[in-house]
Motif scaffolding. Sequence first.
Motif, PDB file in Angstrom:
ATOM      1  N   GLN A   1      38.462  46.209  37.508  1.00 54.69           N
ATOM      2  CA  GLN A   1      38.396  45.247  38.796  1.00 54.69           C
ATOM      3  C   GLN A   1      39.408  46.112  39.849  1.00 54.69           C
ATOM      4  OE1 GLN A   1      36.230  43.183  38.789  1.00 54.69           O
ATOM      5  NE2 GLN A   1      35.874  42.588  36.797  1.00 54.69           N
ATOM      6  N   ASN A   2      40.354  45.281  40.407  1.00 58.42           N
ATOM      7  CA  ASN A   2      41.184  45.811  41.533  1.00 58.42           C
ATOM      8  C   ASN A   2      41.958  47.005  41.027  1.00 58.42           C
ATOM      9  OD1 ASN A   2      42.300  43.828  39.860  1.00 58.42           O
ATOM     10  ND2 ASN A   2      44.224  43.949  41.581  1.00 58.42           N
TER      11      ASN A   2
ATOM     12  N   ARG B   1      43.313  50.781  39.852  1.00 53.35           N
ATOM     13  CA  ARG B   1      42.767  52.170  39.831  1.00 53.35           C
ATOM     14  C   ARG B   1      43.594  52.857  38.503  1.00 53.35           C
ATOM     15  NH1 ARG B   1      44.454  53.042  46.278  1.00 53.35           N
ATOM     16  NH2 ARG B   1      42.509  51.948  47.086  1.00 53.35           N
TER      17      ARG B   1
ATOM     18  N   SER C   1      46.823  45.510  45.637  1.00 48.97           N
ATOM     19  CA  SER C   1      46.119  44.745  46.381  1.00 48.97           C
ATOM     20  C   SER C   1      44.953  45.627  47.051  1.00 48.97           C
ATOM     21  CB  SER C   1      46.928  44.498  47.690  1.00 48.97           C
ATOM     22  OG  SER C   1      47.568  45.250  48.044  1.00 48.97           O
ATOM     23  N   HIS C   2      44.049  45.853  45.971  1.00 46.58           N
ATOM     24  CA  HIS C   2      42.781  46.774  46.384  1.00 46.58           C
ATOM     25  C   HIS C   2      41.424  45.815  46.574  1.00 46.58           C
ATOM     26  CE1 HIS C   2      45.168  50.168  45.195  1.00 46.58           C
ATOM     27  NE2 HIS C   2      45.181  49.957  43.967  1.00 46.58           N
ATOM     28  N   ASP C   3      40.866  45.998  47.735  1.00 45.89           N
ATOM     29  CA  ASP C   3      39.696  44.944  47.570  1.00 45.89           C
ATOM     30  C   ASP C   3      38.933  44.825  46.540  1.00 45.89           C
ATOM     31  OD1 ASP C   3      39.597  45.856  51.329  1.00 45.89           O
ATOM     32  OD2 ASP C   3      40.894  44.491  50.385  1.00 45.89           O
ATOM     33  N   GLN C   4      38.406  43.782  46.403  1.00 44.19           N
ATOM     34  CA  GLN C   4      37.671  43.395  45.245  1.00 44.19           C
ATOM     35  C   GLN C   4      36.993  41.935  45.390  1.00 44.19           C
ATOM     36  OE1 GLN C   4      37.093  45.861  42.966  1.00 44.19           O
ATOM     37  NE2 GLN C   4      35.721  44.633  41.757  1.00 44.19           N
ATOM     38  N   GLU C   5      35.599  41.976  45.457  1.00 41.46           N
ATOM     39  CA  GLU C   5      35.065  40.769  45.847  1.00 41.46           C
ATOM     40  C   GLU C   5      34.696  39.652  44.737  1.00 41.46           C
ATOM     41  OE1 GLU C   5      31.484  41.243  47.748  1.00 41.46           O
ATOM     42  OE2 GLU C   5      32.267  42.437  49.396  1.00 41.46           O
TER      43      GLU C   5
ATOM     44  N   GLN D   1      41.326  39.335  39.151  1.00 35.46           N
ATOM     45  CA  GLN D   1      42.111  40.424  39.820  1.00 35.46           C
ATOM     46  C   GLN D   1      43.519  40.486  38.986  1.00 35.46           C
ATOM     47  OE1 GLN D   1      41.142  41.736  43.304  1.00 35.46           O
ATOM     48  NE2 GLN D   1      39.414  41.025  41.694  1.00 35.46           N
TER      49      GLN D   1
ATOM     50  N   LYS E   1      47.365  42.162  38.131  1.00 35.88           N
ATOM     51  CA  LYS E   1      48.724  42.582  38.774  1.00 35.88           C
ATOM     52  C   LYS E   1      49.390  43.523  37.471  1.00 35.88           C
ATOM     53  CE  LYS E   1      51.201  38.508  37.110  1.00 35.88           C
ATOM     54  NZ  LYS E   1      51.958  37.301  37.162  1.00 35.88           N
TER      55      LYS E   1
END
Length: 506
Positions: free
Chosen positions: A51-52, A54, A240-244, A248, A250
């Motif tokens: 997901q968000n 990397r 906080s990377h964009d993911q629609e 998410q 942490k």
Amino acid sequence: MGLDEDRTNIFTYRENLAWQAQPKQLPVTIVTGSLGSGKTTPLKHILNNKQNLRVAAAVNDFSSVNIDHQLVSRESNANEVVGVSNGCVCCSSGTDDLVEAVWKLLVNSDAGKIDYVVVETSGVANPLRSIQVLEASYGKMYRVRLDCVATVVDTDVLYHQLMANAVLETSTTAQLLCADVVILNKIDIAPPSAVSLVREHVNSLVPGVRILECQFGKVSLCDVLGVGELSTNGSEGIVSHDQEHGVQYKIVTDLREQRSKRIHPVVQSSPNHTKTDGFDSVVFEEASGFSLAKWQDWLNLQIPSGLVRMKGTICFAEDNAKVAWSFHFSGRKRIECTQFPSVGERRIQLVLIGKGFDKAAIIESLRMCFPNTDEQLQRDIGLVQSERAEYVTMISQSRDLWEISQDSPEHLFAFRFSPGREMGRDENTLKLRFGIDTDQLNFLLIKYVNFSATGAFLTWQNIGNKLMLRFALGGNISMRSFWSVIEQQADLVINERMRSGAICDC
């Protein structure tokens, strides 16, 4: 005072360092496990469901050719994949390579490209040395934070070893002793009593260790990475990377406190442990394609007795140049063969790992799998036609589950699993009304047959806009010898996918 003056006074220098902002740590998880346990599968699952996050991967392989690196690069959504080849990460040269690989990813972390790293060890590695390297409080690794050691177990294989009172490899025991989490993989192909027996063994060896059960390496990221699901209110450690869509994650900042504090009597590997353990590898590479009939024969008649693991890319002369196959042999002679688009020339690249190898004999036997010059013209057409007629009769005397292709090439027998025939349902009705895709049933049947550990081996191709199973004619192995296996696995597919009450006229 200037910087040089500060350094002349150790107390002032240490005081200044204490007030400086601490550099960000790079969280790492180690995935380890014995040969063929399925380590790459959960790694790919993590990378494809991050997901968000990397996430990067550092993939170690015992052989000089890093097949797993290629596989992860091709089949995952990793932000970066680096290979650590030609030796175990627990050996001296492998340890140095691991440090350099993680250091490269640490630099990319500083540049904002990487949030997390997963290290996959080779199947013969003792992970203790890698743990010690990654937990070092000095040198290049001082900014690495080791969150978890996840050990993957082939439940079916370990169960049969325990039932036979077999002596486990030293590396297998070490991998379990080092674990924070033990992943019991492949529970779908293990006997019903296997999971409880394997759990009992793991708990006796490593009391209190967390044990997860899974199929196809599907585990929750929160169970094996130092991450937590991100609440809608936000939290510390947020990435906080964009993911629609989707959950998410942490980064959890205090996972070191959550890691097991158990101390195990893990034996440190010797620098050349693979020689003392008896493992060896053979690399076979050729720019050509195997004869499918000869490859079927090799799998049944010429597999080296000491073979534990085989993996790589193969091509068949019967396919067009744009088709290649990812091939895996592991466990109790289980085979997995999946098709992918080939780029460039035909190429075979196989790695065989095992014990007691006669390398020259293995390479010579593999070279004998190539087609002869003008082989199709030299085949005894009468024998091939007779073999085809035998299979047509055999299938016609079986249950009405099969469709035989009338358009298959002369040297192939092609057929299709079509269970709707027996129920009076055509394939379109099954798909549109009941959501049953016959192509997917055929893929599942191929998987079950190749996983049956019987030597049975099927591939597939599209003929006349239909996906057809295929068996090469003209070899020394007859499909009749394992037709009962195909029928048994077809029943299993029907029981799993078509007898759940989903097909009903009411």
